[in-house]
Write a protein that holds these residues in place. Structure first.
Motif, short mmCIF file in Angstrom:
data_model
loop_
_atom_site.label_atom_id
_atom_site.label_comp_id
_atom_site.label_asym_id
_atom_site.label_seq_id
_atom_site.Cartn_x
_atom_site.Cartn_y
_atom_site.Cartn_z
N THR A 339 110.02 64.81 -3.83
CA THR A 339 109.62 65.05 -5.21
C THR A 339 108.37 65.91 -5.29
OG1 THR A 339 108.18 63.09 -5.47
CG2 THR A 339 110.55 62.78 -5.83
N ILE A 340 107.48 65.80 -4.32
CA ILE A 340 106.28 66.63 -4.32
C ILE A 340 106.63 68.09 -4.07
CG2 ILE A 340 104.12 67.09 -3.08
CD1 ILE A 340 103.81 64.09 -2.68
N LEU A 341 107.61 68.33 -3.21
CA LEU A 341 108.01 69.70 -2.91
C LEU A 341 108.89 70.32 -3.99
CD1 LEU A 341 106.99 68.75 -0.06
CD2 LEU A 341 108.69 70.30 0.89
N GLY A 342 109.38 69.50 -4.91
CA GLY A 342 110.22 70.04 -5.96
C GLY A 342 111.47 70.69 -5.41
N ALA A 343 111.87 71.83 -5.98
CA ALA A 343 113.08 72.52 -5.54
C ALA A 343 112.98 72.96 -4.09
CB ALA A 343 113.37 73.71 -6.44
N ASN A 344 111.77 73.29 -3.63
CA ASN A 344 111.60 73.69 -2.23
C ASN A 344 111.96 72.56 -1.28
OD1 ASN A 344 110.60 76.42 -2.33
ND2 ASN A 344 108.74 75.60 -3.27
N GLY A 345 111.93 71.34 -1.76
CA GLY A 345 112.21 70.20 -0.91
C GLY A 345 113.66 70.05 -0.51
N VAL A 346 114.58 70.80 -1.14
CA VAL A 346 115.99 70.68 -0.77
C VAL A 346 116.44 71.82 0.14
CG1 VAL A 346 116.49 69.48 -2.92
CG2 VAL A 346 116.88 71.95 -2.79
N THR A 347 115.52 72.63 0.62
CA THR A 347 115.86 73.72 1.53
C THR A 347 115.44 73.37 2.96
OG1 THR A 347 113.77 74.96 1.49
CG2 THR A 347 115.28 75.27 -0.37
N LEU A 348 116.05 74.03 3.92
CA LEU A 348 115.69 73.83 5.33
C LEU A 348 114.45 74.62 5.73
CD1 LEU A 348 119.19 73.72 7.06
CD2 LEU A 348 117.66 71.82 6.52
N ASP A 349 113.80 75.27 4.75
CA ASP A 349 112.50 75.89 5.02
C ASP A 349 111.44 74.82 5.26
OD1 ASP A 349 113.58 78.42 4.70
OD2 ASP A 349 113.11 78.49 2.56
N TYR A 350 111.71 73.63 4.78
CA TYR A 350 110.83 72.48 4.98
C TYR A 350 111.67 71.36 5.62
CZ TYR A 350 107.80 74.97 1.70
OH TYR A 350 107.01 75.91 1.09
N PRO A 351 111.03 70.44 6.35
CA PRO A 351 111.81 69.44 7.10
C PRO A 351 112.26 68.24 6.28
CG PRO A 351 109.48 69.12 7.53
CD PRO A 351 109.58 70.35 6.66
N VAL A 352 111.83 68.14 5.02
CA VAL A 352 111.96 66.88 4.29
C VAL A 352 113.41 66.51 4.01
CG1 VAL A 352 111.38 65.66 2.17
CG2 VAL A 352 109.66 67.06 3.32
N ILE A 353 114.21 67.42 3.47
CA ILE A 353 115.59 67.06 3.13
C ILE A 353 116.39 66.75 4.38
CG2 ILE A 353 116.52 69.40 3.12
CD1 ILE A 353 117.36 66.61 0.60
N ARG A 354 116.07 67.43 5.48
CA ARG A 354 116.75 67.15 6.75
C ARG A 354 116.45 65.73 7.21
NH1 ARG A 354 114.62 68.02 11.63
NH2 ARG A 354 113.10 69.56 10.87
N HIS A 355 115.18 65.35 7.18
CA HIS A 355 114.83 63.98 7.56
C HIS A 355 115.42 62.97 6.59
CE1 HIS A 355 112.25 64.70 10.95
NE2 HIS A 355 111.48 65.53 10.29
N MET A 356 115.39 63.28 5.31
CA MET A 356 115.91 62.35 4.32
C MET A 356 117.40 62.10 4.53
SD MET A 356 115.36 62.48 0.19
CE MET A 356 116.79 63.45 -0.29
N ASN A 357 118.15 63.16 4.75
CA ASN A 357 119.58 63.00 5.01
C ASN A 357 119.82 62.22 6.30
OD1 ASN A 357 120.01 64.49 2.73
ND2 ASN A 357 121.29 66.04 3.70
N ASN A 358 119.05 62.53 7.34
CA ASN A 358 119.22 61.81 8.60
C ASN A 358 118.95 60.31 8.43
OD1 ASN A 358 119.88 64.08 10.12
ND2 ASN A 358 117.78 64.44 10.78
N LEU A 359 117.90 59.99 7.70
CA LEU A 359 117.52 58.59 7.55
C LEU A 359 118.56 57.78 6.79
CD1 LEU A 359 113.69 59.02 6.91
CD2 LEU A 359 114.75 57.93 8.90
N GLU A 360 119.38 58.45 5.98
CA GLU A 360 120.48 57.74 5.32
C GLU A 360 121.44 57.17 6.35
OE1 GLU A 360 120.93 56.86 2.33
OE2 GLU A 360 119.59 58.09 1.13
N SER A 361 121.62 57.88 7.49
CA SER A 361 122.46 57.36 8.57
C SER A 361 121.73 56.27 9.36
CB SER A 361 122.87 58.48 9.52
OG SER A 361 123.79 59.35 8.92
N VAL A 362 120.45 56.51 9.63
CA VAL A 362 119.69 55.54 10.41
C VAL A 362 119.61 54.20 9.68
CG1 VAL A 362 117.47 55.09 11.55
CG2 VAL A 362 118.37 57.42 11.44
N LEU A 363 119.65 54.24 8.35
CA LEU A 363 119.63 53.02 7.55
C LEU A 363 120.80 52.11 7.86
CD1 LEU A 363 118.07 51.70 5.07
CD2 LEU A 363 119.85 52.73 3.65
N THR A 364 121.93 52.72 8.28
CA THR A 364 123.14 51.91 8.48
C THR A 364 123.61 51.83 9.91
OG1 THR A 364 124.50 53.84 7.89
CG2 THR A 364 123.98 52.29 6.14
N TYR A 365 123.05 52.63 10.84
CA TYR A 365 123.57 52.49 12.21
C TYR A 365 122.70 51.56 13.06
CZ TYR A 365 120.70 56.36 14.38
OH TYR A 365 119.71 57.18 14.88
#
Length: 387
Positions: A339-365
């Motif tokens: 949310t702090i990065l706004g629209a930039n936060g959903v691009t791979l120019d920053y690591p946040v969305i990549r980590h966020m998506n990954n952690l969705e899997s870690v939550l259940t495996y």
């Protein structure tokens, strides 16, 4: 120490010289050698096989195990390594923890000397990659319902069944496979080239893309008697390996959370709106403070559990509590950082969305959030509530 998040919680003061040395060495390797390549791997949905050799050269595989080419490091040192690996990507930490905490631990704990000498040195070096076949398409949280079966035949075993969501499966040279037998659940070592054993990679993933996830299929797959892991009968064997993996996860996710926090803080200090950096607005500071609070508490919990593990006092329930809390909070930190990065936060120019998506899997495996909750709930009440 200069002002900033590390001044609020100086973890170094709680670590030994050896622990800091291990952490810093893994951080340099992960940051310098792996991080520059990860966004491309994630976008393309690949994990190069040669990364295993690089990790082996660093001594990362089975680093908490003794002998057979393994580094023999402490639980805290292993946890710190997992944190630095996952600060780069959950796929990197998954490669290391599945190889070491699942496949190698199963062989180290339950195998014969011949099996250990055959597989563990090459696995420690990254020359051989292993995977761990427990989860099935219809049986994840309830492994007792597994359908894969091994039948004794002509001095060996014949395996039939399917395993699903298996990390490293597509690049593995050997699979540790758990199957029903007449005497209970047993483990088997199945080389990749065994007739009747096929692997199909899972595609179209939006999480853990820089990781290989596969389906293992066994159709009249014949293995010799020497493939049986003699030291494990029943589910206690594979579940004890899962507990080892969960321990690495409860450290690892803090690396992902830290990477998200650092990206959000740096962005907030440089991104200007209404004539000043957004870090100067109260709502942004509240987000940064909350993220740092939970990250700090997670680190203290992980370090405490690591010390308990090194002293031989840790329980599976404590590990479940650590995974439950730290994965949940790491995912919350990643979402807040986005949310702090706004629209930039959903691009791979920053690591946040990549980590966020990954952690969705870690939550259940390695045990879903719900299963960890029920494990801790049973410890608190004495009453199982799984069904």
């Amino acid at each position: 120490m200069a002002p900033g998040p590390r001044a609020l919680f100086d973890l170094d003061k709680l670590l030994t010289d050896d622990e800091r040395t291990v952490r810093d060495a893994v951080r340099r390797f992960a940051t310098d050698k792996v991080l520059p390549r990860v966004p491309d791997w994630f976008e393309r949905g690949i994990l190069p096989r040669e990364l295993a050799t690089e990790c082996g050269a660093m001594g990362l595989f089975g680093m908490h195990l003794q002998g057979y080419g393994c580094a023999g490091m402490t639980a805290v040192e292993y946890g710190l390594a997992c944190m630095e690996l996952e600060a780069v990507d959950s796929g990197l930490r998954s490669l290391v923890s599945v190889q070491g905490s699942l496949a190698m631990t199963a062989i180290h704990r339950f195998g014969t000397e011949e099996q250990k000498n055959r597989w563990l040195p090459k696995m420690a070096a990254g020359e051989v990659v292993g995977c761990f076949g427990l989860t099935e398409p219809d049986h994840g949280s309830d492994p007792a319902g597994m359908r894969t079966r091994a039948t004794a035949s002509d001095g060996g075993w014949v395996l039939n069944g399917t395993k699903m969501w298996i990390t490293n499966g597509g690049i593995a040279d050997v699979a540790v496979v758990w199957a029903r037998t007449d005497e209970g659940v047993r483990g088997f070592l199945v080389p990749r080239d065994t007739p009747g054993f096929t692997v199909r990679d899972v595609t179209r993933k939006l999480s853990l893309r820089a990781s290989v996830t596969s389906e293992l299929v066994f159709e009249d797959c014949r293995v010799p008697a020497a493939s049986l892991l003699p030291g494990a009968t029943g589910l206690r064997g594979p579940l004890s390996c899962l507990n080892e993996a969960r321990y690495g996860i409860l450290w690892g996710v803090l690396g992902a959370a830290r990477a998200c926090f650092d990206a959000a803080r740096e962005y907030a200090l440089t991104r200007e709106q209404f004539g000043r950096p957004i870090a100067g607005f109260q709502l942004t500071q509240r987000k940064l403070v909350d993220m740092q609070l939970e990250l700090t508490k997670g680190l203290l919990l992980a370090l405490h559990l690591g010390r308990l593990k090194d002293s031989g006092e840790i329980t599976p329930q404590q590990v479940s509590m650590g995974k439950l809390n730290n994965v949940r909070e790491a995912l919350a930190i990643a979402r807040e950082a986005r949310t702090i990065l706004g629209a930039n936060g959903v691009t791979l120019d920053y690591p946040v969305i990549r980590h966020m998506n990954n952690l969705e899997s870690v939550l259940t495996y390695e045990g879903t959030n719900e299963i960890q909750t029920l494990i801790v709930g049973q410890e608190l009440t004495g009453l199982p509530a799984y069904s």
